[in-house]
Design an enzyme around this catalytic site. Structure first.
Site, PDB file in Angstrom:
ATOM      1  CG  ASP A   9       4.745  84.861  69.884  1.00  0.00           C
ATOM      2  OD1 ASP A   9       4.486  86.223  70.015  1.00  0.00           O
ATOM      3  OD2 ASP A   9       4.990  84.325  71.043  1.00  0.00           O
ATOM      4  CG  ASN A  41       6.609  80.383  70.992  1.00  0.00           C
ATOM      5  OD1 ASN A  41       5.999  81.128  70.700  1.00  0.00           O
ATOM      6  ND2 ASN A  41       6.566  79.510  72.041  1.00  0.00           N
ATOM      7  CG  HIS A  69       7.510  79.565  75.753  1.00  0.00           C
ATOM      8  ND1 HIS A  69       7.318  78.079  76.039  1.00  0.00           N
ATOM      9  CD2 HIS A  69       6.355  79.788  75.170  1.00  0.00           C
ATOM     10  CE1 HIS A  69       6.150  77.731  76.196  1.00  0.00           C
ATOM     11  NE2 HIS A  69       5.462  78.665  75.612  1.00  0.00           N
ATOM     12  CG  HIS A 152       5.400  87.507  75.613  1.00  0.00           C
ATOM     13  ND1 HIS A 152       5.313  87.221  74.298  1.00  0.00           N
ATOM     14  CD2 HIS A 152       5.145  86.563  76.055  1.00  0.00           C
ATOM     15  CE1 HIS A 152       5.413  85.932  74.002  1.00  0.00           C
ATOM     16  NE2 HIS A 152       4.979  85.316  75.119  1.00  0.00           N
ATOM     17  CG  HIS A 177       1.618  84.752  75.427  1.00  0.00           C
ATOM     18  ND1 HIS A 177       2.535  83.800  75.668  1.00  0.00           N
ATOM     19  CD2 HIS A 177       0.526  84.562  76.291  1.00  0.00           C
ATOM     20  CE1 HIS A 177       2.135  82.847  76.651  1.00  0.00           C
ATOM     21  NE2 HIS A 177       0.829  83.233  77.020  1.00  0.00           N
ATOM     22  CG  HIS A 179       1.046  81.907  69.223  1.00  0.00           C
ATOM     23  ND1 HIS A 179       1.718  80.386  69.062  1.00  0.00           N
ATOM     24  CD2 HIS A 179       1.957  82.443  69.945  1.00  0.00           C
ATOM     25  CE1 HIS A 179       2.895  80.494  69.646  1.00  0.00           C
ATOM     26  NE2 HIS A 179       3.070  81.771  70.220  1.00  0.00           N
TER      27      HIS A 179
END
Ligand SMILES: [Fe+2]
Ligand SMILES: [Fe+2]
Length: 263
Positions: A9, A41, A69, A152, A177, A179
């Site tokens: 991400d 993101n 997102h 994800h 997802h 991170h």
């Protein structure tokens, strides 16, 4: 052998600028044939705009995946159907704008990319990713055996279960997802490479790419807060995969992390 690189991400301007500035040298250093990045993101931490997607595609990212997102930037839903190299999770209902998979021609043959969203502890409850991915993979395998799947999701178990469900049917299942990069890269018995989470591309001194103080404030007060993007040096997290382009079997999977100094 075809070498793919998948970036976790991308969080805000720090993540995307660092990728754009360094992609050519990474390509040269590691002899990468095909880049994929999760861009959910990339716009201030919330979604991705058409302009940012175009900038990333122009610099050499072949396919951009997303996740929960995906719709945070209001322009995207209108635009996504015009750019098949930007994926949204495949397990949205029929009729949702955009697509969850693509096959692209490369100098070493066709490469397919799929993007699915898990369901455990995720805010949208999408269709069953296990069934939806299997159906789509059946179709894509008539074109190529080189298939990379971005799963994800929040939980390690759902991502691992998806990888085992797809073992032998795709080249790699890479989680996104959270991170946070996990250290469990492996090749499953039938030749599918798997990493539970590849991590993120964003500010190193941060909580998941956001300023630590404001994230902490949210936990301390339970009040809504503006989660600003953190600045400073950037950590790029990715995975590098060598795939047999005829069989689609993974030959190796290697985690990548590098800290880029920002002056
Ligand atoms: Fe994310
Ligand atoms: Fe996400």
């Amino acid at each position: 052998m075809i070498r793919l690189m998948f970036f976790g991400d991308i969080v805000g301007e720090p993540g995307r600028s660092t990728i754009i500035e360094n992609l050519a040298s990474i390509k040269e250093e590691f002899k990468i044939d095909f880049f994929v990045a999760n861009g959910e993101n990339a716009a201030g931490g919330k979604g991705i705009t058409p302009k940012i997607a175009i900038d990333l595609l122009r610099c050499g990212i072949a396919v951009i995946t997303t996740g929960d997102h995906v719709w945070d930037q209001k322009d995207l839903a209108q635009w996504i159907s015009t750019e098949p190299r930007v994926l949204r999770p495949i397990n949205y209902p029929a009729g949702t704008p955009g697509a969850g998979s693509i096959v692209l021609e490369t100098a070493k043959g066709k490469v397919g990319v799929l993007n699915a969203q898990c369901r455990t502890f995720m805010k949208q409850l999408l269709e069953n990713p296990f069934d939806r991915l299997r159906q789509e993979i059946e179709i894509l395998r008539t074109e190529t055996n080189v298939l990379l799947v971005d799963v994800h999701g929040e939980t390690t178990s759902e991502k691992a279960a998806l990888a085992w469900h797809l073992d032998g049917k795709v080249s790699a299942v890479i989680g996104t997802h959270t991170h946070v990069q996990t250290a469990d890269e492996r090749i499953l018995p039938n030749g599918t490479a798997f990493l539970t989470d590849v991590g993120m591309c964003g500010a190193d001194i941060s909580i998941l790419g956001r300023e630590p103080a404001v994230v902490l404030q949210k936990f301390l007060t339970s009040m809504p807060t503006q989660l600003h993007i953190a600045r400073g040096d950037v950590r790029i997290c990715a995975a590098i995969l060598d795939i047999d382009e005829l069989t689609g079997r993974a030959l190796s999977i290697q985690r990548f992390q590098r800290l880029y100094k920002v002056s």
